[in-house]
Design a protein around this motif. Structure first.
Motif, PDB file in Angstrom:
ATOM      1  N   UNK A  44       0.784  -1.778   0.348  1.00 32.36           N
ATOM      2  CA  UNK A  44      -0.037  -0.091  -0.054  1.00 32.36           C
ATOM      3  C   UNK A  44       1.262   1.446  -0.042  1.00 32.36           C
ATOM      4  N   UNK A  45       0.070   2.403  -0.363  1.00 37.67           N
ATOM      5  CA  UNK A  45       0.813   3.801  -0.530  1.00 37.67           C
ATOM      6  C   UNK A  45       1.381   4.348   0.724  1.00 37.67           C
ATOM      7  N   UNK A  46       0.512   3.419   1.882  1.00 38.41           N
ATOM      8  CA  UNK A  46       1.938   3.946   3.278  1.00 38.41           C
ATOM      9  C   UNK A  46       2.819   2.965   3.585  1.00 38.41           C
ATOM     10  N   UNK A  47       2.772   2.071   3.045  1.00 32.46           N
ATOM     11  CA  UNK A  47       3.663   1.036   3.611  1.00 32.46           C
ATOM     12  C   UNK A  47       5.177   1.449   2.864  1.00 32.46           C
ATOM     13  N   UNK A  48       4.723   1.844   1.185  1.00 32.63           N
ATOM     14  CA  UNK A  48       5.562   2.338   1.042  1.00 32.63           C
ATOM     15  C   UNK A  48       6.170   3.867   1.488  1.00 32.63           C
ATOM     16  N   UNK A  49       5.781   4.388   2.059  1.00 31.75           N
ATOM     17  CA  UNK A  49       6.153   5.981   2.192  1.00 31.75           C
ATOM     18  C   UNK A  49       6.979   5.389   3.536  1.00 31.75           C
ATOM     19  N   UNK A  50       6.363   4.610   4.736  1.00 29.08           N
ATOM     20  CA  UNK A  50       6.871   4.110   5.905  1.00 29.08           C
ATOM     21  C   UNK A  50       8.469   3.413   5.727  1.00 29.08           C
ATOM     22  N   UNK A  51       8.580   2.193   5.234  1.00 29.35           N
ATOM     23  CA  UNK A  51       9.226   1.838   4.479  1.00 29.35           C
ATOM     24  C   UNK A  51      10.833   2.672   3.874  1.00 29.35           C
ATOM     25  N   UNK A  52      10.180   4.034   3.397  1.00 32.53           N
ATOM     26  CA  UNK A  52      11.446   5.114   2.886  1.00 32.53           C
ATOM     27  C   UNK A  52      11.894   5.801   3.904  1.00 32.53           C
ATOM     28  N   UNK A  53      10.643   6.363   4.416  1.00 34.33           N
ATOM     29  CA  UNK A  53      11.201   7.660   5.701  1.00 34.33           C
ATOM     30  C   UNK A  53      12.141   5.959   6.813  1.00 34.33           C
ATOM     31  N   UNK A  54      11.981   4.916   6.868  1.00 36.27           N
ATOM     32  CA  UNK A  54      12.531   4.245   8.015  1.00 36.27           C
ATOM     33  C   UNK A  54      13.831   3.964   7.378  1.00 36.27           C
ATOM     34  N   UNK A  55      13.849   4.184   6.220  1.00 34.71           N
ATOM     35  CA  UNK A  55      15.694   3.464   5.673  1.00 34.71           C
ATOM     36  C   UNK A  55      16.332   4.739   4.768  1.00 34.71           C
ATOM     37  N   UNK A  56      15.504   6.028   5.176  1.00 36.71           N
ATOM     38  CA  UNK A  56      16.112   7.132   5.540  1.00 36.71           C
ATOM     39  C   UNK A  56      16.587   7.442   6.393  1.00 36.71           C
ATOM     40  N   UNK A  57      16.256   7.323   7.773  1.00 33.56           N
ATOM     41  CA  UNK A  57      16.614   7.440   8.832  1.00 33.56           C
ATOM     42  C   UNK A  57      17.702   6.105   8.964  1.00 33.56           C
ATOM     43  N   UNK A  58      17.747   4.731   8.837  1.00 36.75           N
ATOM     44  CA  UNK A  58      18.539   4.002   8.690  1.00 36.75           C
ATOM     45  C   UNK A  58      19.938   4.611   7.925  1.00 36.75           C
ATOM     46  N   UNK A  59      19.762   4.766   6.682  1.00 40.26           N
ATOM     47  CA  UNK A  59      20.706   5.743   5.644  1.00 40.26           C
ATOM     48  C   UNK A  59      21.350   6.870   6.736  1.00 40.26           C
ATOM     49  N   UNK A  60      20.891   7.577   7.521  1.00 39.76           N
ATOM     50  CA  UNK A  60      21.291   8.453   8.094  1.00 39.76           C
ATOM     51  C   UNK A  60      22.437   8.130   9.381  1.00 39.76           C
ATOM     52  N   UNK A  61      21.584   7.251  10.026  1.00 44.27           N
ATOM     53  CA  UNK A  61      22.515   6.301  11.073  1.00 44.27           C
ATOM     54  C   UNK A  61      23.342   6.068  10.671  1.00 44.27           C
ATOM     55  N   UNK A  62      23.868   5.551   9.246  1.00 43.53           N
ATOM     56  CA  UNK A  62      24.818   4.856   9.344  1.00 43.53           C
ATOM     57  C   UNK A  62      25.382   5.847   8.529  1.00 43.53           C
ATOM     58  N   UNK A  63      25.268   6.585   8.012  1.00 38.78           N
ATOM     59  CA  UNK A  63      26.229   8.087   7.556  1.00 38.78           C
ATOM     60  C   UNK A  63      26.701   9.128   8.141  1.00 38.78           C
TER      61      UNK A  63
END
Length: 155
Positions: A120-139
């Motif tokens: 669903x679009x809401x899940x796509x957006x949720x996991x995009x936000x989570x991945x961006x946070x993960x990228x930030x926490x690594x970078x």
């Protein structure tokens, strides 16, 4: 040519950082339990949103691994412009995977070909936000470690 900072600016910056650290310690001590409860609640909410279908779960897992790898890869570029590129690529490629680009006739048929039901679009957006946070926490820690190492070598 850029002017060098004076000693007073460096001292004031140091004092500001010290005040911020003490404020963070005080806030952490006062709000430790509510912050921990909120973090646990947010984690449980996120875990409840993991897709049910095995293919969708695999796609999310691969996406999180890709977010970590992009965070590491772009941290090697050595500046925050690379961080901007990474945090732009991570969600945009995720949206492209699930939604395609219909105005140009690019429909996400590859998910169907892989046997993965559409999120669903809401899940796509949720996991995009989570991945961006993960990228930030690594970078960000890698970038600051690199800057610290560079400063230490220059001394």
């Amino acid at each position: 040519m850029a002017e060098r900072e004076g000693g007073a600016v460096k001292v004031l910056r140091g004092l500001g950082i010290a005040v911020a650290i003490v404020a963070a310690i005080v806030l952490l001590a006062v709000y430790w339990e509510p912050a921990l409860d909120a973090l646990v609640s947010m984690w449980n909410w996120l875990i409840d949103r993991i897709p049910e279908q095995g293919g969708q779960r695999t796609a999310v897992l691969i996406y999180m691994i890709a977010a970590v790898l992009l965070g590491i890869l772009f941290s090697q570029a050595g500046h925050f412009t690379a961080y901007g590129i990474a945090t732009g690529l991570v969600p945009l490629l995720w949206f492209l995977f699930w939604e395609g680009f219909p105005p140009l006739g690019l429909n996400p048929v590859w998910t169907g070909n892989m046997g993965v039901a559409h999120l669903s679009p809401s899940q796509v957006i949720l996991w995009a936000v989570v991945a961006t946070v993960v990228t930030t926490l690594v970078f960000v820690p890698l970038e600051y470690r690199e800057k610290w190492t560079r400063r230490r070598r220059n001394r």
